[in-house]
Design a protein around this motif. Structure first.
Motif, PDB file in Angstrom:
ATOM      1  N   PRO A 242       0.762  -1.240   0.064  1.00  0.00           N
ATOM      2  CA  PRO A 242      -0.031  -0.208  -0.092  1.00  0.00           C
ATOM      3  C   PRO A 242       0.969   1.311  -0.237  1.00  0.00           C
ATOM      4  CG  PRO A 242      -0.626  -1.745   1.714  1.00  0.00           C
ATOM      5  CD  PRO A 242       0.722  -1.912   1.182  1.00  0.00           C
ATOM      6  N   GLN A 243       0.401   2.272  -0.734  1.00  0.00           N
ATOM      7  CA  GLN A 243       1.182   3.605  -0.748  1.00  0.00           C
ATOM      8  C   GLN A 243       0.146   4.705  -0.831  1.00  0.00           C
ATOM      9  OE1 GLN A 243       4.535   3.621  -1.153  1.00  0.00           O
ATOM     10  NE2 GLN A 243       4.351   1.357  -0.975  1.00  0.00           N
ATOM     11  N   VAL A 244       0.621   5.936  -0.134  1.00  0.00           N
ATOM     12  CA  VAL A 244       0.030   7.181  -0.338  1.00  0.00           C
ATOM     13  C   VAL A 244       0.911   7.963  -1.215  1.00  0.00           C
ATOM     14  CG1 VAL A 244      -0.258   9.070   0.992  1.00  0.00           C
ATOM     15  CG2 VAL A 244      -0.982   7.094   2.093  1.00  0.00           C
ATOM     16  N   GLY A 245       0.278   8.438  -2.220  1.00  0.00           N
ATOM     17  CA  GLY A 245       1.135   9.231  -3.195  1.00  0.00           C
ATOM     18  C   GLY A 245       0.713  10.690  -2.904  1.00  0.00           C
ATOM     19  N   PHE A 246       1.725  11.565  -3.447  1.00  0.00           N
ATOM     20  CA  PHE A 246       1.537  12.807  -3.368  1.00  0.00           C
ATOM     21  C   PHE A 246       2.361  13.475  -4.518  1.00  0.00           C
ATOM     22  CE2 PHE A 246       5.076  12.114  -0.770  1.00  0.00           C
ATOM     23  CZ  PHE A 246       6.073  13.250  -0.825  1.00  0.00           C
ATOM     24  N   ALA A 247       1.766  14.747  -5.140  1.00  0.00           N
ATOM     25  CA  ALA A 247       2.511  15.277  -6.345  1.00  0.00           C
ATOM     26  C   ALA A 247       1.980  16.724  -6.415  1.00  0.00           C
ATOM     27  CB  ALA A 247       2.116  14.593  -7.659  1.00  0.00           C
ATOM     28  N   GLY A 248       3.120  17.553  -6.478  1.00  0.00           N
ATOM     29  CA  GLY A 248       2.945  18.819  -6.657  1.00  0.00           C
ATOM     30  C   GLY A 248       3.586  19.053  -8.346  1.00  0.00           C
ATOM     31  N   VAL A 249       2.602  19.187  -9.202  1.00  0.00           N
ATOM     32  CA  VAL A 249       2.839  18.949 -10.401  1.00  0.00           C
ATOM     33  C   VAL A 249       1.984  19.881 -11.189  1.00  0.00           C
ATOM     34  CG1 VAL A 249       4.603  17.136 -10.658  1.00  0.00           C
ATOM     35  CG2 VAL A 249       2.068  17.036 -11.103  1.00  0.00           C
ATOM     36  N   GLY A 250       1.914  20.344 -12.545  1.00  0.00           N
ATOM     37  CA  GLY A 250       0.907  20.724 -13.323  1.00  0.00           C
ATOM     38  C   GLY A 250      -0.539  20.255 -13.316  1.00  0.00           C
ATOM     39  N   LYS A 251      -0.690  19.004 -13.402  1.00  0.00           N
ATOM     40  CA  LYS A 251      -1.783  17.924 -13.292  1.00  0.00           C
ATOM     41  C   LYS A 251      -1.628  16.985 -12.462  1.00  0.00           C
ATOM     42  CE  LYS A 251      -3.177  19.327 -17.992  1.00  0.00           C
ATOM     43  NZ  LYS A 251      -3.428  19.034 -19.505  1.00  0.00           N
ATOM     44  N   PRO A 252      -1.483  17.236 -11.140  1.00  0.00           N
ATOM     45  CA  PRO A 252      -1.320  16.090 -10.078  1.00  0.00           C
ATOM     46  C   PRO A 252      -2.315  14.834 -10.196  1.00  0.00           C
ATOM     47  CG  PRO A 252      -2.188  17.953  -8.848  1.00  0.00           C
ATOM     48  CD  PRO A 252      -1.937  18.488 -10.371  1.00  0.00           C
ATOM     49  N   TRP A 253      -3.483  15.017 -10.839  1.00  0.00           N
ATOM     50  CA  TRP A 253      -4.364  13.925 -10.759  1.00  0.00           C
ATOM     51  C   TRP A 253      -4.022  13.042 -12.162  1.00  0.00           C
ATOM     52  CZ3 TRP A 253      -5.495  19.136 -12.466  1.00  0.00           C
ATOM     53  CH2 TRP A 253      -5.495  19.469 -13.684  1.00  0.00           C
ATOM     54  N   LYS A 254      -3.135  13.649 -13.002  1.00  0.00           N
ATOM     55  CA  LYS A 254      -2.406  12.488 -13.874  1.00  0.00           C
ATOM     56  C   LYS A 254      -1.468  11.553 -13.219  1.00  0.00           C
ATOM     57  CE  LYS A 254      -1.153  13.985 -17.943  1.00  0.00           C
ATOM     58  NZ  LYS A 254      -0.524  14.424 -19.003  1.00  0.00           N
ATOM     59  N   VAL A 255      -0.706  11.890 -12.180  1.00  0.00           N
ATOM     60  CA  VAL A 255       0.122  11.334 -11.518  1.00  0.00           C
ATOM     61  C   VAL A 255      -0.468  10.116 -10.853  1.00  0.00           C
ATOM     62  CG1 VAL A 255       1.865  10.958  -9.848  1.00  0.00           C
ATOM     63  CG2 VAL A 255       1.806  12.919 -11.272  1.00  0.00           C
ATOM     64  N   ALA A 267      -3.465   3.732  -1.800  1.00  0.00           N
ATOM     65  CA  ALA A 267      -4.396   3.779  -0.715  1.00  0.00           C
ATOM     66  C   ALA A 267      -4.937   5.004  -0.444  1.00  0.00           C
ATOM     67  CB  ALA A 267      -3.988   3.185   0.626  1.00  0.00           C
ATOM     68  N   ASP A 268      -4.109   6.180  -0.956  1.00  0.00           N
ATOM     69  CA  ASP A 268      -4.631   7.513  -0.846  1.00  0.00           C
ATOM     70  C   ASP A 268      -3.704   8.627  -1.841  1.00  0.00           C
ATOM     71  OD1 ASP A 268      -6.374   9.876  -0.235  1.00  0.00           O
ATOM     72  OD2 ASP A 268      -5.677   9.997   1.774  1.00  0.00           O
ATOM     73  N   PHE A 269      -4.341   9.484  -2.256  1.00  0.00           N
ATOM     74  CA  PHE A 269      -3.330  10.259  -2.970  1.00  0.00           C
ATOM     75  C   PHE A 269      -3.519  11.943  -2.631  1.00  0.00           C
ATOM     76  CE2 PHE A 269      -2.087  12.910  -6.679  1.00  0.00           C
ATOM     77  CZ  PHE A 269      -0.929  12.659  -6.915  1.00  0.00           C
ATOM     78  N   ALA A 270      -2.534  12.678  -2.442  1.00  0.00           N
ATOM     79  CA  ALA A 270      -2.700  14.071  -2.263  1.00  0.00           C
ATOM     80  C   ALA A 270      -2.175  14.912  -3.144  1.00  0.00           C
ATOM     81  CB  ALA A 270      -1.762  14.320  -0.700  1.00  0.00           C
ATOM     82  N   PRO A 271      -2.999  15.869  -3.888  1.00  0.00           N
ATOM     83  CA  PRO A 271      -2.549  16.805  -4.775  1.00  0.00           C
ATOM     84  C   PRO A 271      -2.074  18.145  -4.214  1.00  0.00           C
ATOM     85  CG  PRO A 271      -4.948  16.714  -4.831  1.00  0.00           C
ATOM     86  CD  PRO A 271      -4.525  15.957  -3.832  1.00  0.00           C
ATOM     87  N   PHE A 272      -0.788  18.681  -4.802  1.00  0.00           N
ATOM     88  CA  PHE A 272      -0.390  19.850  -4.346  1.00  0.00           C
ATOM     89  C   PHE A 272      -0.266  20.865  -5.621  1.00  0.00           C
ATOM     90  CE2 PHE A 272       0.818  16.966  -0.960  1.00  0.00           C
ATOM     91  CZ  PHE A 272       0.618  17.843   0.110  1.00  0.00           C
ATOM     92  N   ALA A 273      -0.095  22.044  -5.392  1.00  0.00           N
ATOM     93  CA  ALA A 273       0.410  23.174  -6.393  1.00  0.00           C
ATOM     94  C   ALA A 273       1.606  22.645  -7.260  1.00  0.00           C
ATOM     95  CB  ALA A 273       0.189  24.491  -5.986  1.00  0.00           C
ATOM     96  N   ASP A 274       1.701  23.160  -8.456  1.00  0.00           N
ATOM     97  CA  ASP A 274       3.023  22.780  -8.989  1.00  0.00           C
ATOM     98  C   ASP A 274       3.887  23.635  -8.664  1.00  0.00           C
ATOM     99  OD1 ASP A 274       4.704  21.918 -11.099  1.00  0.00           O
ATOM    100  OD2 ASP A 274       3.988  23.412 -12.616  1.00  0.00           O
ATOM    101  N   HIS A 275       5.392  22.709  -8.113  1.00  0.00           N
ATOM    102  CA  HIS A 275       6.601  23.198  -7.574  1.00  0.00           C
ATOM    103  C   HIS A 275       6.310  23.524  -6.309  1.00  0.00           C
ATOM    104  CE1 HIS A 275       8.394  23.895 -11.763  1.00  0.00           C
ATOM    105  NE2 HIS A 275       7.350  24.535 -11.933  1.00  0.00           N
ATOM    106  N   LYS A 291       0.457   6.060   7.709  1.00  0.00           N
ATOM    107  CA  LYS A 291       0.694   5.224   8.816  1.00  0.00           C
ATOM    108  C   LYS A 291      -0.797   4.685   9.230  1.00  0.00           C
ATOM    109  CE  LYS A 291       1.991   5.094  13.810  1.00  0.00           C
ATOM    110  NZ  LYS A 291       2.720   6.035  14.881  1.00  0.00           N
ATOM    111  N   VAL A 292      -1.746   5.419   8.858  1.00  0.00           N
ATOM    112  CA  VAL A 292      -3.174   5.023   8.956  1.00  0.00           C
ATOM    113  C   VAL A 292      -3.372   3.781   8.142  1.00  0.00           C
ATOM    114  CG1 VAL A 292      -5.606   5.404   8.445  1.00  0.00           C
ATOM    115  CG2 VAL A 292      -4.225   7.288   9.508  1.00  0.00           C
ATOM    116  N   PHE A 293      -2.944   3.711   6.796  1.00  0.00           N
ATOM    117  CA  PHE A 293      -3.387   2.725   5.903  1.00  0.00           C
ATOM    118  C   PHE A 293      -2.050   1.732   6.141  1.00  0.00           C
ATOM    119  CE2 PHE A 293      -5.442   6.275   4.005  1.00  0.00           C
ATOM    120  CZ  PHE A 293      -6.664   5.774   3.665  1.00  0.00           C
ATOM    121  N   GLY A 294      -0.991   1.905   6.710  1.00  0.00           N
ATOM    122  CA  GLY A 294       0.041   0.824   6.946  1.00  0.00           C
ATOM    123  C   GLY A 294       0.795   0.883   5.634  1.00  0.00           C
ATOM    124  N   ALA A 295       1.064   2.136   5.053  1.00  0.00           N
ATOM    125  CA  ALA A 295       1.390   2.256   3.515  1.00  0.00           C
ATOM    126  C   ALA A 295       2.831   3.158   3.575  1.00  0.00           C
ATOM    127  CB  ALA A 295       0.503   3.222   2.762  1.00  0.00           C
TER     128      ALA A 295
END
Length: 339
Positions: A242-255, A267-275, A291-295
């Motif tokens: 399991p992984q929690v992903g995050f990205a601060g790129v132009g289109k984070p939903w694509k990641v 398990a979850d994904f957090a989008p952020f602003a580019d750069h 930690k909640v997801f053991g990820a």
């Protein structure tokens, strides 16, 4: 505070929905007219500088998220394989150094030179400069035989041997790379589509790994300059478990989609602003969520280089690469440009 890319910028333009566009778009439209006019005047009045070596510009027609940087790396690798001494050039967005300065991964941080230059400098000589002409001259004087410039289609200061615009080929989920064609800030365009294409020597549709071919309507829209196609492919498999992903790129939903398509147990994904700059509090929240997801935590290479060293040890970078569908067509284009 950095603002995230508005999702409504990239909603396919369906006439029946125009009446329901965000109020903010209507308010910002007059500003977009000024932006487009100023850009057009600046380009028309410029006298590009010839720095003595060929400059390939990899740009785009929108404000971000098209995939320029993987294409820059792929082009540099192709040219290097042909025996060329390739240097890369970037404005260094997000970095404090005005340049020209050659990026040194052992000495510089992303806060100095920007995330993309720092990431690319592990493989190639990279220069950052607010003044692109000065940066290109510095690269040429340092021995570059060809310069690949990351972004700059709207920057007329340097004479370009080849100007390639990258277009996001994701047209599923009601998305369209140009939205309804509105210019920033009312939409994602850096200028009118026709004007941007007219200045391009070629266009490249960059497709997600799980999309076999470009939508015919997009291909027809880009009719004019030579058209190349490439896919954004994973350089290695995502981390297991399991992984929690995050990205601060132009289109984070694509990641997020790309990780899922590559088989990541997301398990979850957090989008952020580019750069986006990740402070300690934000990173702790991400770690608590994992930690909640053991990820584990996973992010893009571009995001990973912005992390503090102690957090880099706790987060897995997931690299992707642009792979040309027809490398021979790319070589023919480079040969036509004298490369």
């Amino acid at each position: 505070m950095k603002l995230s890319t508005p999702r409504w910028w990239y909603v396919r333009d369906v006439p029946a929905r125009r009446g329901g566009m965000p109020v903010s778009r209507a308010v910002l439209t007059p500003v977009s007219w000024i932006w487009a006019a100023v850009t057009a005047r600046r380009i028309a009045r410029a006298t590009p500088v010839d720095v003595g070596v060929p400059v390939i510009c990899v740009g785009n027609l929108t404000m971000g998220g098209a995939g320029k940087t993987p294409v820059v790396r792929a082009l540099a690798e192709r040219l290097a394989a042909q025996g060329r001494k390739v240097h890369l050039l970037s404005r260094g967005y997000g970095g404090r150094l005005e340049g020209p300065v050659r990026v040194d991964p052992a000495r510089h941080a992303s806060a100095d030179v920007g995330d993309e230059p720092l990431m690319l400098a592990r493989d190639f000589p990279v220069w950052v400069a607010r003044d692109r002409a000065a940066g290109a001259k510095a690269a040429a004087e340092s021995g570059a035989e060809v310069i690949v410039m990351d972004d700059g289609h709207q920057n007329p200061s340097v004479k370009k041997a080849l100007s390639l615009v990258v277009v996001d080929g994701e047209t599923r989920h009601d998305e369209w790379p140009f939205g309804d064609g509105q210019v920033f800030p009312a939409g994602p365009m850096r200028g009118p589509l026709a004007a941007g294409l007219a200045r391009a020597d070629a266009a490249l549709i960059l497709l997600p790994a799980d999309l076999p071919s470009a939508e015919p309507g997009l291909v027809r829209l880009l009719n004019g300059p030579p058209l190349l196609v490439a896919h954004l492919a994973a350089a290695k498999a995502p981390p297991t478990g399991p992984q929690v992903g995050f990205a601060g790129v132009g289109k984070p939903w694509k990641v997020e989609r790309a990780l899922q398509a590559a088989g990541c147990d997301l398990a979850d994904f957090a989008p952020f602003a580019d750069h986006a700059v990740y402070d300690e509090a934000t990173l702790r929240r991400l770690a608590d969520r994992a930690k909640v997801f053991g990820a584990g935590l996973v992010t893009t290479e571009k995001d990973w280089v912005r992390l503090p060293p102690d957090w880099q040890a706790r987060v897995t970078p997931w690299p992707v690469r642009a792979e040309f569908d027809d490398p021979a067509a790319l070589d023919a284009l480079l040969a036509k440009a004298g490369l």
